[in-house]
Design a protein around this motif. Structure first.
Motif, short mmCIF file in Angstrom:
data_model
loop_
_atom_site.label_atom_id
_atom_site.label_comp_id
_atom_site.label_asym_id
_atom_site.label_seq_id
_atom_site.Cartn_x
_atom_site.Cartn_y
_atom_site.Cartn_z
N ARG A 62 9.90 0.21 21.13
CA ARG A 62 10.19 0.26 19.48
C ARG A 62 10.00 -1.51 19.47
O ARG A 62 9.19 -2.53 19.77
N ALA A 109 5.42 -3.12 12.07
CA ALA A 109 5.92 -2.17 12.72
C ALA A 109 4.68 -0.84 12.85
O ALA A 109 4.76 -0.47 13.78
N VAL A 162 12.14 1.40 15.63
CA VAL A 162 12.02 0.02 14.78
C VAL A 162 13.64 -0.68 15.15
O VAL A 162 13.84 0.55 14.65
N THR A 163 13.71 -1.67 16.23
CA THR A 163 15.00 -2.04 15.85
C THR A 163 15.03 -3.11 15.59
O THR A 163 13.95 -4.41 15.92
N MET A 194 14.93 -1.12 5.61
CA MET A 194 15.28 0.17 6.46
C MET A 194 15.03 0.68 5.22
O MET A 194 14.22 2.48 5.63
N LEU A 211 11.02 0.78 5.32
CA LEU A 211 10.78 1.57 6.96
C LEU A 211 10.63 2.97 6.47
O LEU A 211 9.84 3.59 6.90
N SER A 269 14.68 3.03 12.52
CA SER A 269 16.03 2.31 12.76
C SER A 269 17.24 2.08 13.04
O SER A 269 17.77 3.51 13.01
N CYS A 301 19.93 2.85 8.29
CA CYS A 301 19.61 2.64 9.50
C CYS A 301 19.50 4.42 10.01
O CYS A 301 20.63 5.67 10.07
#
Length: 159
Positions: free
Chosen positions: A42, A80, A93-94, A111, A114, A121, A141
């Protein structure tokens, strides 16, 4: 839970750019090859600001809302995308911290961006903060990582 009463601190800002508004979050640091902050490999964004003050915090330098630096959503997507070859099917992704939910409005927009770009996420949360953006942020998420501080209410207050 701590909530909207902490909103007086500037956790994010809106800046005019190119005739529109660009939301900015407050970033502590980025880990580009995170292996313990969710499934797979991640890209981890450690967001600035946390009200919890846990005794065993790994990032106490992320507590202050005034430290760190600004980051915008385009930069989130850029970082990312750099990690995409390593994410595989499970990674992504975190957002961690500090307490990422303090910047809930920023997280929602990040988010969304993303997801539009094909990323999964996650939000790593302490379970000690909620405000008017929390529920929507969680809806956007793919995974919530809840750090349970302690199951005993008295021990929880100590930690």
């Amino acid at each position: 839970m701590r909530g909207a009463r902490n909103r007086h601190l500037a956790y994010y800002s809106l800046k005019k750019t190119h005739g529109g508004l660009r939301m900015k979050g407050r970033l502590h640091s980025i880990e580009t090859f995170g292996a313990v902050d969710g499934p797979g490999i991640r890209t981890v964004f450690f967001m600035q600001g946390c009200p919890a003050r846990c005794l065993y915090c790994h990032n106490p330098d992320s507590w202050s809302c005034d430290a760190g630096r600004d980051i915008d959503i385009d930069e989130i997507v850029h970082w990312a995308d750099r990690g995409r070859p390593y994410h595989g099917e499970k990674g992504g992704v975190t957002f961690s911290g500090g307490e990422a939910l303090i910047q809930g409005e920023f997280l929602i927009e990040a988010m969304k961006a993303l997801k539009e770009n094909g990323f999964k996420s996650a939000i790593d949360v302490s379970g000690t903060y909620a405000d008017e953006y929390t529920e929507e942020a969680i809806k956007h998420c793919d995974l919530v990582l809840l750090d349970i501080k302690h199951t005993d209410p008295e021990r929880f207050k100590i930690i």
